[in-house]
Motif scaffolding. Structure first.
Motif, PDB file in Angstrom:
ATOM      1  N   UNK A 194       0.835  -1.200   0.000  1.00 31.32           N
ATOM      2  CA  UNK A 194       0.000   0.000   0.000  1.00 31.32           C
ATOM      3  C   UNK A 194       0.870   1.251   0.000  1.00 31.32           C
ATOM      4  N   UNK A 195       0.316   2.331  -0.514  1.00 32.18           N
ATOM      5  CA  UNK A 195       0.999   3.625  -0.512  1.00 32.18           C
ATOM      6  C   UNK A 195       0.121   4.642   0.198  1.00 32.18           C
ATOM      7  N   UNK A 196       0.690   5.283   1.203  1.00 34.58           N
ATOM      8  CA  UNK A 196       0.031   6.390   1.905  1.00 34.58           C
ATOM      9  C   UNK A 196       0.527   7.675   1.242  1.00 34.58           C
ATOM     10  N   UNK A 197      -0.363   8.362   0.518  1.00 37.53           N
ATOM     11  CA  UNK A 197       0.101   9.487  -0.295  1.00 37.53           C
ATOM     12  C   UNK A 197       0.097  10.830   0.434  1.00 37.53           C
ATOM     13  N   UNK A 198      -0.253  10.823   1.735  1.00 41.19           N
ATOM     14  CA  UNK A 198      -0.235  12.091   2.471  1.00 41.19           C
ATOM     15  C   UNK A 198      -0.172  11.793   3.964  1.00 41.19           C
ATOM     16  N   UNK A 199       1.000  12.027   4.563  1.00 47.67           N
ATOM     17  CA  UNK A 199       1.174  11.820   6.004  1.00 47.67           C
ATOM     18  C   UNK A 199       2.247  12.780   6.516  1.00 47.67           C
ATOM     19  N   UNK A 200       2.166  13.078   7.811  1.00 46.42           N
ATOM     20  CA  UNK A 200       3.136  13.967   8.457  1.00 46.42           C
ATOM     21  C   UNK A 200       3.979  13.121   9.413  1.00 46.42           C
ATOM     22  N   UNK A 201       4.984  12.468   8.852  1.00 45.34           N
ATOM     23  CA  UNK A 201       5.805  11.549   9.645  1.00 45.34           C
ATOM     24  C   UNK A 201       7.154  12.194   9.917  1.00 45.34           C
ATOM     25  N   UNK A 202       7.216  12.916  11.036  1.00 38.67           N
ATOM     26  CA  UNK A 202       8.463  13.507  11.507  1.00 38.67           C
ATOM     27  C   UNK A 202       8.286  13.786  12.993  1.00 38.67           C
ATOM     28  N   UNK A 203       9.375  13.966  13.728  1.00 34.23           N
ATOM     29  CA  UNK A 203       9.304  14.000  15.193  1.00 34.23           C
ATOM     30  C   UNK A 203       8.340  15.015  15.779  1.00 34.23           C
ATOM     31  N   UNK A 204       8.213  16.213  15.212  1.00 34.35           N
ATOM     32  CA  UNK A 204       7.332  17.204  15.830  1.00 34.35           C
ATOM     33  C   UNK A 204       5.861  16.811  15.729  1.00 34.35           C
ATOM     34  N   UNK A 205       5.510  15.954  14.776  1.00 33.62           N
ATOM     35  CA  UNK A 205       4.127  15.477  14.672  1.00 33.62           C
ATOM     36  C   UNK A 205       3.836  14.347  15.655  1.00 33.62           C
ATOM     37  N   UNK A 249     -13.822  -6.008  -4.896  1.00 29.16           N
ATOM     38  CA  UNK A 249     -12.826  -6.633  -4.024  1.00 29.16           C
ATOM     39  C   UNK A 249     -11.766  -5.625  -3.585  1.00 29.16           C
ATOM     40  N   UNK A 250     -11.311  -5.757  -2.357  1.00 27.78           N
ATOM     41  CA  UNK A 250     -10.300  -4.820  -1.857  1.00 27.78           C
ATOM     42  C   UNK A 250      -9.026  -4.895  -2.682  1.00 27.78           C
ATOM     43  N   UNK A 251      -8.716  -6.073  -3.231  1.00 35.75           N
ATOM     44  CA  UNK A 251      -7.523  -6.216  -4.069  1.00 35.75           C
ATOM     45  C   UNK A 251      -7.591  -5.303  -5.292  1.00 35.75           C
ATOM     46  N   UNK A 252      -8.807  -5.085  -5.782  1.00 34.30           N
ATOM     47  CA  UNK A 252      -8.986  -4.193  -6.931  1.00 34.30           C
ATOM     48  C   UNK A 252      -8.691  -2.746  -6.542  1.00 34.30           C
ATOM     49  N   UNK A 253      -9.102  -2.361  -5.335  1.00 33.55           N
ATOM     50  CA  UNK A 253      -8.806  -1.013  -4.836  1.00 33.55           C
ATOM     51  C   UNK A 253      -7.299  -0.831  -4.699  1.00 33.55           C
ATOM     52  N   UNK A 254      -6.649  -1.802  -4.103  1.00 33.55           N
ATOM     53  CA  UNK A 254      -5.209  -1.687  -3.854  1.00 33.55           C
ATOM     54  C   UNK A 254      -4.416  -1.668  -5.158  1.00 33.55           C
ATOM     55  N   UNK A 255      -4.797  -2.502  -6.110  1.00 36.73           N
ATOM     56  CA  UNK A 255      -4.100  -2.530  -7.399  1.00 36.73           C
ATOM     57  C   UNK A 255      -4.252  -1.213  -8.122  1.00 36.73           C
ATOM     58  N   UNK A 256      -5.454  -0.654  -8.082  1.00 38.35           N
ATOM     59  CA  UNK A 256      -5.710   0.592  -8.790  1.00 38.35           C
ATOM     60  C   UNK A 256      -4.903   1.739  -8.203  1.00 38.35           C
ATOM     61  N   UNK A 257      -4.871   1.850  -6.896  1.00 41.63           N
ATOM     62  CA  UNK A 257      -4.155   2.992  -6.328  1.00 41.63           C
ATOM     63  C   UNK A 257      -2.667   2.893  -6.579  1.00 41.63           C
ATOM     64  N   UNK A 258      -2.134   1.680  -6.665  1.00 41.38           N
ATOM     65  CA  UNK A 258      -0.731   1.541  -7.020  1.00 41.38           C
ATOM     66  C   UNK A 258      -0.495   2.049  -8.438  1.00 41.38           C
ATOM     67  N   UNK A 259      -1.371   1.673  -9.363  1.00 46.24           N
ATOM     68  CA  UNK A 259      -1.238   2.110 -10.740  1.00 46.24           C
ATOM     69  C   UNK A 259      -1.400   3.630 -10.842  1.00 46.24           C
ATOM     70  N   UNK A 260      -2.346   4.176 -10.104  1.00 48.43           N
ATOM     71  CA  UNK A 260      -2.578   5.626 -10.134  1.00 48.43           C
ATOM     72  C   UNK A 260      -1.345   6.379  -9.691  1.00 48.43           C
ATOM     73  N   UNK A 261      -0.718   5.924  -8.619  1.00 47.33           N
ATOM     74  CA  UNK A 261       0.391   6.673  -8.056  1.00 47.33           C
ATOM     75  C   UNK A 261       1.613   6.621  -8.964  1.00 47.33           C
ATOM     76  N   UNK A 262       1.833   5.496  -9.589  1.00 47.65           N
ATOM     77  CA  UNK A 262       3.013   5.361 -10.425  1.00 47.65           C
ATOM     78  C   UNK A 262       2.733   5.738 -11.875  1.00 47.65           C
TER      79      UNK A 262
END
Length: 275
Positions: free
Chosen positions: A5-16, A262-275
């Motif tokens: 999976x790809x998380x396309x928006x997160x605030x991952x740094x120490x101050x968060x 199917x959830x697999x269809x959602x996951x496959x699509x978002x991978x294709x969208x991002x790349x």
């Protein structure tokens, strides 16, 4: 088992996450099959912190999960909640140009017309003597400069548009933005349709399970234009509890339920969208 999976928006740094080691967050995400975390900044300091994570003494696989972005959020934590300034924009845009080879996108940028945010900005800066419309115009100018740089560097934009959905879309259209992710869009469906027509993507956070607006958005937007996000530490499945990238599967599961696929269809699509 879930695909990567790809998380396309997160605030991952120490101050968060002042009370949680970033390494632990990444380990939990990896265990949940999260492959990449597009990590966005709100300030110049955040952007520097994100790039600093690439030098941590973690395993290569954890460092590689962080995909850095740099951008200036329209709401800045200066005293009481304040709004972005042209001076701050100068600094972050110089940083983006300097570090363009090390980042994957420009964000978090955009517009925030939340009434109490605009009022607080005026109340906390009485000497500026600016009207609400003038504050909005400054935000638009800063967004326009980010758009111009994204076109120059051919980098995607990760866009915030709270209480300003159609204004942000108009600004993106007027300045010719091409590669755009509308993060946690809270606007009306008629405006989302305009974004789809412009070729933009829309990312859905785990808060979808408690948000009828996000559920309607996920139902409306074609699967080919949907992405997954967490906005960690915000917009989690439970209000008031820190959210992490491992919860991105909740977004995928809810989209699967809404679209009855199917959830697999959602996951496959978002991978294709991002790349």
């Amino acid at each position: 088992m879930s695909q990567h999976l790809i998380d396309v928006h997160a605030h991952i740094y120490p101050s968060s996450f002042p009370n949680t080691p970033i390494e632990e967050i990444l380990l939990r995400a990896k265990a949940a099959n999260v492959q990449s975390i597009i990590t966005v900044s709100e300030t110049l300091e955040d952007a520097k912190s994100i790039l600093g994570l690439k030098n941590e003494t973690w395993s290569d696989s954890l460092r590689e999960m962080i995909e850095p972005c740099a951008g200036l959020h329209p709401v800045q934590p200066v005293g009481a909640m304040s709004l972005v300034s042209t001076e701050q924009a100068n600094s972050i845009l110089e940083f983006i140009q300097e570090k363009s080879a090390e980042i994957v996108g420009i964000g978090e940028v955009g517009l925030d017309y939340t009434p109490h945010v605009l009022k607080n900005a005026i109340d906390s800066n009485p000497n500026l003597n600016l009207s609400i419309e003038e504050l909005k115009n400054i935000q638009q100018q800063v967004l326009a400069r980010h758009i111009a740089l994204s076109l120059q560097l051919d980098l995607p934009l990760n866009v915030h548009s709270r209480s300003a959905g159609h204004y942000a879309l108009d600004c993106l259209r007027d300045y010719g933005a091409r590669k755009v992710v509308m993060h946690a869009f809270d606007g009306q469906l008629k405006y989302a349709r305009k974004g789809i027509e412009m070729g933009f993507f829309f990312s859905i956070p785990p808060s979808i399970i408690r948000s009828p607006q996000k559920q309607k958005l996920a139902a409306e937007i074609p699967l080919t234009k949907l992405l997954l996000e967490t906005d960690s530490p915000a917009l989690g499945p439970q209000k008031g509890i820190d959210n992490e990238p491992n919860s991105v599967i909740i977004s995928a599961t809810e989209i699967s339920r809404i679209k009855q696929i199917p959830i697999e269809e959602v996951e496959s699509c978002v991978l294709l969208c991002f790349h």
